[in-house]
Design a protein around this motif. Structure first.
Motif, PDB file in Angstrom:
ATOM      1  N   ASP A 105      13.460  -2.072  72.956  1.00 56.69           N
ATOM      2  CA  ASP A 105      12.253  -2.423  73.356  1.00 56.69           C
ATOM      3  C   ASP A 105      12.251  -2.095  75.152  1.00 56.69           C
ATOM      4  O   ASP A 105      10.964  -1.607  75.379  1.00 56.69           O
ATOM      5  N   ASP A 222      16.208  -7.559  53.973  1.00 60.22           N
ATOM      6  CA  ASP A 222      16.114  -7.292  55.675  1.00 60.22           C
ATOM      7  C   ASP A 222      17.081  -6.305  56.346  1.00 60.22           C
ATOM      8  O   ASP A 222      17.102  -6.667  57.508  1.00 60.22           O
ATOM      9  N   GLY A 281      19.437 -12.598  52.677  1.00 56.96           N
ATOM     10  CA  GLY A 281      19.032 -11.565  53.988  1.00 56.96           C
ATOM     11  C   GLY A 281      20.503 -11.706  54.731  1.00 56.96           C
ATOM     12  O   GLY A 281      20.922 -12.530  54.916  1.00 56.96           O
ATOM     13  N   THR A 284      20.876 -13.201  58.224  1.00 56.17           N
ATOM     14  CA  THR A 284      20.871 -14.888  58.232  1.00 56.17           C
ATOM     15  C   THR A 284      22.092 -15.305  58.260  1.00 56.17           C
ATOM     16  O   THR A 284      23.093 -14.738  57.673  1.00 56.17           O
ATOM     17  N   ASP A 286      22.582 -18.015  56.266  1.00 56.77           N
ATOM     18  CA  ASP A 286      23.072 -17.928  54.894  1.00 56.77           C
ATOM     19  C   ASP A 286      23.999 -17.195  54.576  1.00 56.77           C
ATOM     20  O   ASP A 286      24.915 -17.516  53.577  1.00 56.77           O
ATOM     21  N   ASN A 424      12.086   3.243  63.351  1.00 59.02           N
ATOM     22  CA  ASN A 424      11.924   1.826  63.182  1.00 59.02           C
ATOM     23  C   ASN A 424      10.722   1.505  62.400  1.00 59.02           C
ATOM     24  O   ASN A 424      10.739   0.543  61.526  1.00 59.02           O
ATOM     25  N   THR A 431      11.821  -2.400  54.523  1.00 58.24           N
ATOM     26  CA  THR A 431      12.086  -3.709  54.110  1.00 58.24           C
ATOM     27  C   THR A 431      10.909  -4.362  53.379  1.00 58.24           C
ATOM     28  O   THR A 431      11.320  -5.142  52.595  1.00 58.24           O
ATOM     29  N   THR A 435      11.418  -6.267  49.878  1.00 57.88           N
ATOM     30  CA  THR A 435      11.016  -7.261  49.592  1.00 57.88           C
ATOM     31  C   THR A 435       9.987  -7.495  48.211  1.00 57.88           C
ATOM     32  O   THR A 435      10.174  -8.478  47.421  1.00 57.88           O
TER      33      THR A 435
ATOM     34  N   ASP B  87      -2.890  -2.374  57.285  1.00 58.53           N
ATOM     35  CA  ASP B  87      -1.981  -3.173  57.983  1.00 58.53           C
ATOM     36  C   ASP B  87      -2.809  -4.258  58.813  1.00 58.53           C
ATOM     37  O   ASP B  87      -2.360  -5.542  58.652  1.00 58.53           O
ATOM     38  N   SER B 152      16.524 -23.834  55.057  1.00 59.79           N
ATOM     39  CA  SER B 152      17.826 -22.605  54.847  1.00 59.79           C
ATOM     40  C   SER B 152      18.234 -23.048  53.399  1.00 59.79           C
ATOM     41  O   SER B 152      18.415 -24.472  53.261  1.00 59.79           O
ATOM     42  N   PRO B 153      18.559 -22.139  52.336  1.00 60.81           N
ATOM     43  CA  PRO B 153      18.918 -22.386  51.214  1.00 60.81           C
ATOM     44  C   PRO B 153      20.424 -22.981  50.908  1.00 60.81           C
ATOM     45  O   PRO B 153      20.772 -23.577  50.363  1.00 60.81           O
ATOM     46  N   SER B 175       9.188 -14.677  50.354  1.00 57.47           N
ATOM     47  CA  SER B 175       7.624 -13.983  50.281  1.00 57.47           C
ATOM     48  C   SER B 175       6.612 -14.805  49.552  1.00 57.47           C
ATOM     49  O   SER B 175       5.605 -14.877  50.127  1.00 57.47           O
ATOM     50  N   PRO B 259      13.764 -13.040  61.452  1.00 58.85           N
ATOM     51  CA  PRO B 259      15.206 -12.844  61.031  1.00 58.85           C
ATOM     52  C   PRO B 259      15.569 -13.754  59.892  1.00 58.85           C
ATOM     53  O   PRO B 259      16.772 -13.306  59.163  1.00 58.85           O
ATOM     54  N   MET B 260      15.160 -14.940  59.681  1.00 64.33           N
ATOM     55  CA  MET B 260      15.620 -15.660  58.676  1.00 64.33           C
ATOM     56  C   MET B 260      15.019 -15.590  57.430  1.00 64.33           C
ATOM     57  O   MET B 260      15.251 -16.281  56.397  1.00 64.33           O
ATOM     58  N   ALA B 261      13.798 -14.663  57.404  1.00 58.46           N
ATOM     59  CA  ALA B 261      12.910 -14.711  56.162  1.00 58.46           C
ATOM     60  C   ALA B 261      13.187 -13.659  55.377  1.00 58.46           C
ATOM     61  O   ALA B 261      12.693 -13.225  54.224  1.00 58.46           O
ATOM     62  N   ASN B 262      14.528 -12.900  55.408  1.00 60.49           N
ATOM     63  CA  ASN B 262      14.805 -11.918  54.559  1.00 60.49           C
ATOM     64  C   ASN B 262      13.745 -10.769  54.189  1.00 60.49           C
ATOM     65  O   ASN B 262      13.307 -10.618  53.186  1.00 60.49           O
ATOM     66  N   GLY B 263      12.814 -10.349  55.170  1.00 55.57           N
ATOM     67  CA  GLY B 263      11.970  -9.413  54.890  1.00 55.57           C
ATOM     68  C   GLY B 263      10.468  -9.950  54.416  1.00 55.57           C
ATOM     69  O   GLY B 263       9.482  -8.966  54.385  1.00 55.57           O
ATOM     70  N   ALA B 264      10.622 -11.279  54.469  1.00 61.54           N
ATOM     71  CA  ALA B 264       9.256 -11.864  54.061  1.00 61.54           C
ATOM     72  C   ALA B 264       8.086 -11.884  55.120  1.00 61.54           C
ATOM     73  O   ALA B 264       6.801 -11.720  54.743  1.00 61.54           O
ATOM     74  N   GLY B 266       6.506  -9.440  57.567  1.00 59.03           N
ATOM     75  CA  GLY B 266       6.454  -7.892  57.716  1.00 59.03           C
ATOM     76  C   GLY B 266       6.074  -7.692  59.333  1.00 59.03           C
ATOM     77  O   GLY B 266       5.796  -8.564  59.908  1.00 59.03           O
ATOM     78  N   PRO B 267       5.956  -6.155  59.587  1.00 59.83           N
ATOM     79  CA  PRO B 267       5.570  -5.943  60.941  1.00 59.83           C
ATOM     80  C   PRO B 267       4.144  -6.039  61.302  1.00 59.83           C
ATOM     81  O   PRO B 267       3.722  -6.254  62.457  1.00 59.83           O
ATOM     82  N   LYS B 281       7.864  -1.463  69.194  1.00 56.64           N
ATOM     83  CA  LYS B 281       8.869  -0.893  68.222  1.00 56.64           C
ATOM     84  C   LYS B 281       8.271   0.393  67.961  1.00 56.64           C
ATOM     85  O   LYS B 281       9.245   1.271  67.367  1.00 56.64           O
TER      86      LYS B 281
END
Lengths: 467, 317
Positions: A105, A222, A281, A284, A286, A424, A431, A435, B87, B152-153, B175, B259-264, B266-267, B281
């Motif tokens: 960035d 992710d 993910g 994470t 986790d 990117n 991604t 999902t 988008d 967090s699970p 998601s 970063p914690m949402a496993n892709g849920a 989006g950009p 980006k």
């Protein structure tokens, strides 16, 4: 009135004295500077004046011109100090401008602003085309890169030369040969055998689930670079997802919905649907916790991964649960090895001293040794063949000679990858796709057809001709 | 100071000979120039940090840059692209739906809390007021990070609670559930702040009105709904505008949780996140400027319509 004049006269006198003292002391300072540096000429003095002030490292030879470097490599400090100690013609001024996208960035902003980029920048291999196409990187063949060409494998050369193989835009530091880490405790407990093909992998996964064991592996949404590495393996030496060469800037080949990619995505989505693998993910905490708690039997990972897991609370040494084996194959007779991640050093087009910058890019990790290697897998063939590297044992894998047994053979079989000039964007779209498919909201084949369409439209909007 | 004062004091006699209108014009000019001096500190900052960047961003948005092509002038082409970009429109739809669900919940929670706290005078009320307000004092980034861990699970109390009954808890970062997860974070963060605004408005009501109502036979609930709520309408409208602008520009919480949402997430999750990703980006600074301006236009229109409607009806609720 007279009082005022008097006081004015006094103050003028005082100022004059002050100026004289300042001038004298200034002269003394400059004389001292001259004597200490042993009579430098005016040009180096000018250069010294424009030197960057805040380096994260110590400059050994203060007279030498300085090259600025951005790097987040854990062993950058050691390598920079070694380089500076060994060189009198150039010194590195190192800054850690953030890891991965944080640095990109900043670099992108510097490119847009047309100033304040460093001379040498650390970039992951997959990012090179995205910056090359902006004209942000210098072709290093003009500055001695051809001389070090033979230090790298053909696959690595393909990565850094982008297509036609004419230019070299970066010097690789580390790579990411991919293998399968497996939890020996879980494998022993459930009587699993180490799979060598993806069919065996699925069969062992079923066996593990039937015995009430944990998930065989993980298929995250992710971490698109991992999915892409799996795609590349199935594509093999055939048609890859992208076809692109900097020599032919306008044309871009897209094969996202290829049979190979559909095979891979269907395979993993099927494992997800059968609940044989988890979908945690990988970015994470986790996920790290699942690795530490033995909730995953395998982890398809690149060579840099163990280094990241050192502080994750996973036992190492004699009690280490993890071992590493070669990546399972689609066709055991025709093994394909892939790369995931890995980084390089490139010279920026904004650099006013590209020759010196190239010297830094080539030399920084050019002579890897046990101190600079850290947890890296070096792309320099010389280091790959060095005894200290080949015979190293990894406490993370319970003292397994991981380099000799797995990582080196995995790197040897690697044939290079073609990345897109907008990696990117592609990754964020991949991604979203993962999902959807892992969440059961889209069929793998349809999703890939959709992604092919999305990326085609994007490429066209960016002025590419899509083949 | 005294010297300056005496100089001013000496002036009027000298001006006395001048015609009246001339004097008043000069005086008003002087008053004007003094006004400008008072406005200047804000004005300079306003121009340098808001007006100039806005003009610059707008001029950027009139150009178009492709990776394989150069930069070309395209006029309003980027805007045409933005308003047909799935988008961008998807992000706009998300924040509009999110606002439609979030704002009523937030207002109901904060209004209820304020009414209850207003009618209580115990020490517990003071303590509760502080506790409800505390989430607003926590920086949004920290708050979002904290909720990321709570959801967090493997570490979160939610999944541990469900584990007691041998069930797996809902993954509020998946998601399908991220909408609810974010709704909770934002309500938690802002309800206390809005409560304080309403509470302050309630404190400003003349207590004799309550007395009169009681004499007329109104019970506590009637006082609350018939008297208190209509009298704090202005505060409610203010909150609505704040919430509307804030939610349409939704950025911090989803960015922190990405970063914690496993892709849920989006950009192009929200228009602001999309603009950020485009600029930093995807290297599309020109289009990012256009998207930002397009969002600004949408927010402006939305808020204007809302203010217009509430003004016309005279009262809200």
């Amino acid at each position: 009135m007279s009082v005022a004049t008097q006081s004015k006269g006094k103050s003028v006198k005082r100022t004059r004295t002050l100026v004289a003292v300042l001038a004298a002391s200034g002269l003394a300072v400059s004389l001292a500077a001259c004597s200490s540096s042993g009579g430098t000429d005016s040009s180096t003095k000018a250069a010294a004046a424009s030197k960057p002030a805040n380096c994260a490292n110590k400059i050994i030879d203060k007279d030498a011109p300085e090259v600025t470097l951005w790097s987040w490599s854990p062993t950058a400090q050691v390598a920079v100090d070694e380089f500076n100690n060994a060189h009198t013609d150039v010194q590195i001024c190192w800054t850690n401008a953030g890891a991965g996208s944080a640095e990109y960035d900043k670099f992108s902003t510097a490119i847009a602003a047309k100033k304040s980029a460093p001379d040498v920048v650390m970039l992951e291999t997959e990012q090179l085309p995205s910056f090359e196409i902006k004209g942000a990187l210098v072709d290093l063949t003009k500055y001695g890169a051809n001389k070090v060409k033979n230090d790298f494998s053909a696959g690595t050369l393909k990565d850094i030369s982008n297509g036609a193989g004419k230019g070299i835009y970066a010097i690789p530091d580390d790579g990411g040969p991919v293998a399968m880490m497996y939890n020996k405790d879980v494998f022993d407990k459930y009587g699993l055998s180490v799979p060598t093909t993806w069919d065996e992998y699925a069969a062992q996964a079923q066996k593990l689930k039937d015995a009430g064991g944990p998930a065989m592996g993980d298929w995250p949404s992710d971490t698109p670079a991992f999915a892409q590495a799996m795609f590349n393996q199935a594509a093999g030496s055939g048609k890859q997802t992208f076809a692109y060469s900097l020599a032919d800037k306008q044309n871009l080949g897209l094969d996202i919905n290829s049979a190979a990619n559909k095979k891979v995505l269907s395979y993993w989505t099927d494992l997800v649907d059968k609940k044989l693998v988890s979908t945690i993910g990988q970015q994470t905490t986790d996920f790290t916790s699942a690795l530490a708690k033995g909730q995953l039997a395998t982890f398809i990972a690149a060579s840099w991964e163990p280094g990241h897991l050192l502080n994750a609370g996973i036992p190492t040494g004699a009690d280490a649960p993890w071992r590493v084996a070669m990546l399972p194959q689609w066709d055991a007779d025709k093994p394909v090895q892939v790369n995931w991640g890995g980084s390089t050093y490139a010279v920026t087009a904004q650099s006013a001293q590209p020759k010196l910058a190239a010297e830094v890019a080539i030399g920084l990790f050019g002579d890897e040794n046990p101190k600079t290697i850290g947890a890296h897998f070096p792309m320099h063939l010389k280091a790959q063949k060095a005894d200290w590297f080949v015979n190293a044992t990894d406490p993370f894998f319970g003292g397994q000679a991981a380099n000799k047994e797995v990582w080196i053979p995995a790197a040897k079989g690697y044939e290079g990858t073609v990345y897109s000039p907008f990696q990117n964007y592609y990754y964020t779209q991949l991604t979203s796709l993962l999902t959807k498919t892992s969440g059961g909201n889209a069929k793998p084949a349809d999703a890939l057809d959709g992604l092919q369409k999305t990326i085609t439209n994007y490429a066209k909007s960016q002025g590419f001709t899509v083949k | 100071m005294t010297h300056a004062g005496s100089a001013v004091a000496m002036k009027p006699p000298r001006q006395a000979s001048a015609p009246n209108e001339k004097r008043s014009r000069r005086a008003s000019r002087r008053r004007h120039s003094i006004g400008w001096i008072f406005v200047a500190p804000f004005g300079i900052v306003f121009i340098i940090f808001l007006v100039v960047p806005l003009i610059y961003a707008f001029s950027q948005s009139l150009f178009s840059q492709g990776l394989a092509t150069g930069t070309t002038f395209t006029g309003l082409g980027n805007y045409a692209k933005a308003f047909t970009d799935p988008d961008f429109l998807g992000g706009v739809l998300f924040v509009v739906v999110f606002s439609a669900v979030l704002i009523p919940i937030q207002m109901a929670v904060s209004l209820a809390a304020a009414l209850v706290l207003d009618s209580l005078t115990t020490r517990l009320a003071k303590f509760s007021r502080l506790m409800i307000f505390v989430p607003y004092a926590i920086p949004a980034v920290i708050g979002a990070l904290m909720w990321g861990f709570l959801y967090s699970p493997s570490f979160g109390p939610i999944s541990q609670f469900f584990a007691l009954f041998n069930m797996s808890g809902p993954d509020l970062l998946s998601s399908g559930n991220i909408f609810g997860g974010l709704l909770n974070v934002v309500t938690w963060q802002w309800a206390g702040y809005y409560m304080i605004i309403i509470y302050a408005a309630l404190q400003g009501i003349d207590p004799t009105i309550y007395e009169a109502a009681k004499i007329d036979g109104a019970n506590a609930r009637q006082v609350a709904i018939r008297i208190k709520v209509p009298l704090v309408t202005a505060a409610l409208v203010l909150i609505l505008v704040f919430a509307l602008i804030g939610t349409l520009q939704f950025f911090t919480e989803p960015t922190v949780l990405t970063p914690m949402a496993n892709g849920a997430i989006g950009p192009a999750f929200t228009p602001n996140i999309y603009a950020y990703n485009l600029a930093f980006k995807f290297s599309q600074i020109n289009y990012a400027s256009a998207v930002s301006f397009a969002l600004g236009i949408i927010v402006f229109i939305g808020v204007y319509i809302f203010l217009f409607l509430t003004r016309k009806k005279g009262s809200f609720l």
